[in-house]
Design a protein around this motif. Structure first.
Motif, mmCIF file in Angstrom:
data_model
loop_
_atom_site.group_PDB
_atom_site.id
_atom_site.type_symbol
_atom_site.label_atom_id
_atom_site.label_comp_id
_atom_site.label_asym_id
_atom_site.label_seq_id
_atom_site.Cartn_x
_atom_site.Cartn_y
_atom_site.Cartn_z
ATOM 1 N N LEU A 42 0.828 -1.212 0.000
ATOM 2 C CA LEU A 42 0.000 0.000 0.000
ATOM 3 C C LEU A 42 0.861 1.261 0.000
ATOM 4 N N ILE A 43 1.973 1.243 0.723
ATOM 5 C CA ILE A 43 2.887 2.390 0.738
ATOM 6 C C ILE A 43 3.466 2.612 -0.646
ATOM 7 N N THR A 44 3.848 1.538 -1.326
ATOM 8 C CA THR A 44 4.384 1.655 -2.683
ATOM 9 C C THR A 44 3.344 2.268 -3.617
ATOM 10 N N LYS A 45 2.109 1.822 -3.488
ATOM 11 C CA LYS A 45 1.040 2.374 -4.321
ATOM 12 C C LYS A 45 0.826 3.861 -4.016
ATOM 13 N N ALA A 46 0.858 4.229 -2.743
ATOM 14 C CA ALA A 46 0.692 5.638 -2.352
ATOM 15 C C ALA A 46 1.823 6.498 -2.920
ATOM 16 N N GLU A 47 3.038 5.970 -2.933
ATOM 17 C CA GLU A 47 4.170 6.701 -3.513
ATOM 18 C C GLU A 47 3.961 6.921 -5.008
ATOM 19 N N GLN A 48 3.445 5.916 -5.697
ATOM 20 C CA GLN A 48 3.175 6.053 -7.125
ATOM 21 C C GLN A 48 2.095 7.109 -7.370
ATOM 22 N N ILE A 49 1.072 7.115 -6.534
ATOM 23 C CA ILE A 49 0.007 8.116 -6.668
ATOM 24 C C ILE A 49 0.573 9.511 -6.427
ATOM 25 N N GLU A 50 1.465 9.651 -5.455
ATOM 26 C CA GLU A 50 2.071 10.955 -5.172
ATOM 27 C C GLU A 50 2.851 11.466 -6.390
ATOM 28 N N ARG A 51 3.559 10.568 -7.067
ATOM 29 C CA ARG A 51 4.282 10.986 -8.287
ATOM 30 C C ARG A 51 3.300 11.423 -9.372
ATOM 31 N N LEU A 52 2.194 10.712 -9.523
ATOM 32 C CA LEU A 52 1.181 11.095 -10.508
ATOM 33 C C LEU A 52 0.541 12.434 -10.154
ATOM 34 N N ILE A 53 0.326 12.681 -8.870
ATOM 35 C CA ILE A 53 -0.235 13.961 -8.432
ATOM 36 C C ILE A 53 0.704 15.095 -8.845
ATOM 37 N N GLU A 54 1.985 14.910 -8.622
ATOM 38 C CA GLU A 54 2.951 15.954 -8.995
ATOM 39 C C GLU A 54 2.955 16.176 -10.509
ATOM 40 N N GLN A 55 2.877 15.107 -11.276
ATOM 41 C CA GLN A 55 2.835 15.248 -12.738
ATOM 42 C C GLN A 55 1.562 15.966 -13.174
ATOM 43 N N ILE A 98 5.301 18.483 -22.244
ATOM 44 C CA ILE A 98 5.543 17.550 -23.352
ATOM 45 C C ILE A 98 6.499 16.460 -22.903
ATOM 46 N N GLU A 99 7.511 16.837 -22.134
ATOM 47 C CA GLU A 99 8.452 15.849 -21.624
ATOM 48 C C GLU A 99 7.752 14.875 -20.669
ATOM 49 N N ILE A 100 6.827 15.371 -19.849
ATOM 50 C CA ILE A 100 6.077 14.506 -18.929
ATOM 51 C C ILE A 100 5.241 13.510 -19.715
ATOM 52 N N VAL A 101 4.564 13.988 -20.747
ATOM 53 C CA VAL A 101 3.727 13.097 -21.565
ATOM 54 C C VAL A 101 4.597 12.047 -22.238
ATOM 55 N N ARG A 102 5.760 12.441 -22.737
ATOM 56 C CA ARG A 102 6.665 11.461 -23.366
ATOM 57 C C ARG A 102 7.109 10.408 -22.370
ATOM 58 N N GLN A 103 7.399 10.840 -21.139
ATOM 59 C CA GLN A 103 7.817 9.886 -20.122
ATOM 60 C C GLN A 103 6.689 8.927 -19.772
ATOM 61 N N LEU A 104 5.464 9.442 -19.706
ATOM 62 C CA LEU A 104 4.328 8.604 -19.351
ATOM 63 C C LEU A 104 3.943 7.640 -20.455
ATOM 64 N N GLN A 110 11.867 9.991 -27.289
ATOM 65 C CA GLN A 110 12.348 9.484 -26.014
ATOM 66 C C GLN A 110 13.739 8.874 -26.180
ATOM 67 N N ARG A 111 14.648 9.263 -25.298
ATOM 68 C CA ARG A 111 16.003 8.728 -25.342
ATOM 69 C C ARG A 111 16.141 7.617 -24.310
ATOM 70 N N LYS A 112 17.046 6.703 -24.597
ATOM 71 C CA LYS A 112 17.314 5.657 -23.624
ATOM 72 C C LYS A 112 18.169 6.227 -22.508
ATOM 73 N N ARG A 113 17.853 5.833 -21.304
ATOM 74 C CA ARG A 113 18.616 6.306 -20.153
ATOM 75 C C ARG A 113 19.881 5.489 -20.015
ATOM 76 N N LYS A 114 20.920 6.176 -19.596
ATOM 77 C CA LYS A 114 22.166 5.463 -19.329
ATOM 78 C C LYS A 114 22.026 4.749 -17.996
ATOM 79 N N ARG A 115 22.541 3.554 -17.951
ATOM 80 C CA ARG A 115 22.486 2.794 -16.704
ATOM 81 C C ARG A 115 23.555 3.298 -15.752
ATOM 82 N N ARG A 116 23.159 3.418 -14.508
ATOM 83 C CA ARG A 116 24.110 3.815 -13.489
ATOM 84 C C ARG A 116 24.923 2.610 -13.069
#
Length: 149
Positions: A42-55, A98-104, A110-116
């Motif tokens: 449930l905490i993980t789901k709440a964190e995901q919702i918080e990210r969506l709220i910010e977007q 536009i960048e947010i929509v591309r990420q979603l 969209q560019r591939k992210r470099k792996r850390r």
């Protein structure tokens, strides 16, 4: 139409906040019933919702900016690209939505992210159950120092 879209954003944001609050109550209930795995999900789901709220907030602000801009209908040939579109060098600065929509939703730009490089550390989720247990022993709340003890 501008007001309808802003009202829709407000309704969406309010509904997502309500969902997050409901999840917080479910986390509390699961913790009190020693259902720590459920509480962690449930905490993980709440964190995901918080990210969506910010977007959604960012998209709302972008809509406000877009609806307040006055577009110049004169055509500036110096800004035209080979495809006939206006060239905007700082597109991400002027249109972060536009960048947010591309990420979603993905997209051609969209560019591939470099792996850390992998870091050998304990993941945060490994501490969740211990933190929840400490909070349960403390009656549901406590300072950081109390929880760490």
């Amino acid at each position: 139409m501008k007001d309808d879209v802003l009202e829709a954003f407000e309704i969406l944001l309010e509904a997502m906040k309500n969902e997050k609050n409901q999840l917080a109550n479910e986390v509390k209930e699961a913790t009190l019933n020693s259902q720590f795995n459920r509480a962690q999900r449930l905490i993980t789901k709440a964190e995901q919702i918080e990210r969506l709220i910010e977007q959604a907030r960012q998209l709302k602000e972008a809509w406000k900016r877009l609806s307040e801009e006055k577009f110049n209908e004169k055509f500036d040939a110096t800004q035209q690209t080979a495809k006939g579109q206006l060239g905007v060098s700082d597109q991400k600065d002027k249109a972060p939505e536009i960048e947010i929509v591309r990420q979603l939703f993905g997209g051609q730009g969209q560019r591939k992210r470099k792996r850390r490089e992998p870091v050998n550390k304990t993941p945060q989720r490994a501490y969740r159950v211990s933190i929840l247990e400490a909070l349960e022993q403390l009656g549901g709340r406590g300072s950081v120092q109390e929880v760490l003890k």
